[in-house]
Design an enzyme around this catalytic site. Structure first.
Site, PDB file in Angstrom:
ATOM      1  CB  SER A  58      -0.911   0.005   1.241  1.00 19.04           C
ATOM      2  OG  SER A  58      -1.742   1.139   1.239  1.00 19.04           O
ATOM      3  CB  ALA A  62      -2.410   2.685  -6.341  1.00 16.97           C
ATOM      4  CE  LYS A  78       0.129   1.253  -8.551  1.00 19.63           C
ATOM      5  NZ  LYS A  78       1.427   1.633  -9.155  1.00 19.63           N
ATOM      6  CG  ASP A 213       8.841   6.082  -7.873  1.00 17.60           C
ATOM      7  OD1 ASP A 213       9.626   6.633  -7.079  1.00 17.60           O
ATOM      8  OD2 ASP A 213       7.666   5.813  -7.591  1.00 17.60           O
TER       9      ASP A 213
END
Length: 443
Positions: A58, A62, A78, A213
């Site tokens: 989590s 999302a 997701k 990311d």
């Protein structure tokens, strides 16, 4: 990003920031089910053979649940966090206000272009809120690395995807920051560090499309026999893209850095417009040398990135270097990669690892292979234009010279204007003559 840089911040703060990667408090399962039923228009039990309502991860935007498709295929689902867009818009408004204050109240504000950086981030984060866009990013990256010996990307199941839900292949692996578990599974960690650098440079310079990311919550390592030691990338909401121009200048800069050719670094900065055109290359070269020489030939564990960043900031202020908003994601990702490499293998030499890759890439860009590739890319256009060349050349030669044509046009316009004035003057003279004649008769 800061959670991956334990060399820059205290460990307790890094631990707290790391929780944002995949341990944000989940939203209730009732809302998950409500989102799925709204998207699919039918009960969850009729969409999936099985669906685990307890999330396995989590994050801030999302959360992820495990499920099985009707044919039994194991997948990860997701689901977008409800009402997250409104929360993000408030945060962005605060960031924009802060950027405005920095720009107005700080002498370096305009050079750092904080409002443009926030605008770039706003585009990125809004893209992250569309899971259909994320699915497309995932699909593109998977295609780029489909047969890679270094990286695995999950398959997207498009029939179950929407802007609020993304369904993809379920991937099994160990989070990359769990070093003890990796060693238990005989993963070669120094090799993993080198592979991470190669994956990053491949995405940036070969594809111009990169995962932006790369924190431990999104990076796993496969331990099954078929894929042992490969990276597994997840979460494709934040992706970076680079133009050919940016790729070229970046490659020249990196390669010049690795070769310690500081003069080329300086001239590349000037040519790209990253520093003002009137900058003296010798002065910029001297400044870059002072920053870079102390960190060469050293493993990452002996380099103080904080000190290097302070020196770079001083240099950028002196030479009025402007922040390039389109490169902010790349700079962030490079910090992620370097921090990850530092954790995996403190003895990693980033320069030695990356230099051969960049040299091969530059050869591909300027050699015969680059020429043949460009000719191949332009083949459809050339096939259309080449048969027309004789006619186009004849038409071009048949036309009067552009300069002569323009001169004739200008001359004709001037002649028309002169004729109008002559007509007006003639009319005035005629009127004057008539008036004089009338006056003489009356006398």
């Amino acid at each position: 990003m800061l959670s991956t840089r334990r060399d820059l911040i205290p460990p307790d703060i890094a631990d707290e920031l790391a929780k944002l990667q995949d341990r944000v408090p989940p939203f209730p399962s009732e809302r998950v089910v409500a989102t799925l039923e709204r998207v699919y228009g039918r009960p969850v039990a009729r969409v999936f053979r099985s669906f685990d309502q307890d999330p396995v991860a989590s994050a801030s935007v999302a959360q992820v649940h495990l499920a099985e498709l009707p044919d039994g295929t194991p997948v990860a689902v997701k689901v977008l966090r409800p009402d997250i867009a409104a929360t993000i818009d408030k945060d962005l408004a605060l960031m924009d206000m802060g950027a405005w204050a920095v720009e107005r109240l700080w002498s370096d504000g305009k050079r750092l272009r904080p409002r443009e950086v926030v605008a770039e981030f706003e585009k990125t984060i809004h893209g992250e809120l569309d899971l259909a866009r994320e699915a497309a990013n995932c699909s593109q990256l998977r295609r780029n690395f489909l047969h890679s010996p270094l990286l695995l990307i999950p398959e997207v199941y498009w029939d179950w995807c929407s802007s609020d839900v993304m369904v993809m292949e379920r991937m099994a692996g160990i989070p990359i920051n769990q070093f003890d578990r990796l060693r238990e599974h005989n993963v070669d960690i120094p090799r993993l560090a080198r592979a991470g650098v190669e994956i990053f440079f491949t995405q940036v310079f070969r594809d111009g499309f990169f995962h932006a990311d790369m924190h431990p919550g999104n990076i796993f390592v496969a331990t099954d026999a078929a894929n042992h030691g490969k990276y597994i990338a997840l979460d494709f909401g934040i992706m970076g893209t680079l133009s050919e121009t940016d790729q070229n200048y970046l490659a020249q800069n990196f390669l010049a850095f690795f070769r310690r050719d500081y003069h080329r670094v300086a001239t590349a900065h000037i040519e790209s417009g990253w520093v003002p055109q009137d900058t003296r290359p010798d002065e910029l070269e001297s400044e870059i040398r002072a920053v870079c020489e102390p960190i060469f030939d050293r493993p990452l564990k002996e380099i103080s990135l904080g000190r290097v960043l302070v020196q770079l900031f001083k240099a950028s202020r002196r030479f009025n270097v402007e922040i390039q908003p389109q490169l902010v994601l790349l700079q962030k990702t490079l910090l992620n990669v370097e921090g990850l490499g530092r954790q995996l293998d403190p003895d990693l030499d980033l320069w030695i690892t990356a230099k051969p890759f960049l040299e091969r890439w530059m050869q591909d860009q300027v050699g015969w292979r680059a020429l043949s590739r460009r000719l191949r890319d332009e083949a459809p256009f050339l096939a259309t234009v080449i048969p027309q060349l004789p006619r186009l050349i004849y038409e071009s030669l048949s036309k009067p010279p552009a300069a002569a044509s323009d001169a004739i046009h200008d001359l004709a316009a001037a002649q028309r204007a002169r004729n109008r004035w002559l007509t007006v003057i003639a009319a005035l003279l005629a009127a004057l003559v008539v008036a004089l004649v009338r006056q003489s008769f009356s006398a």
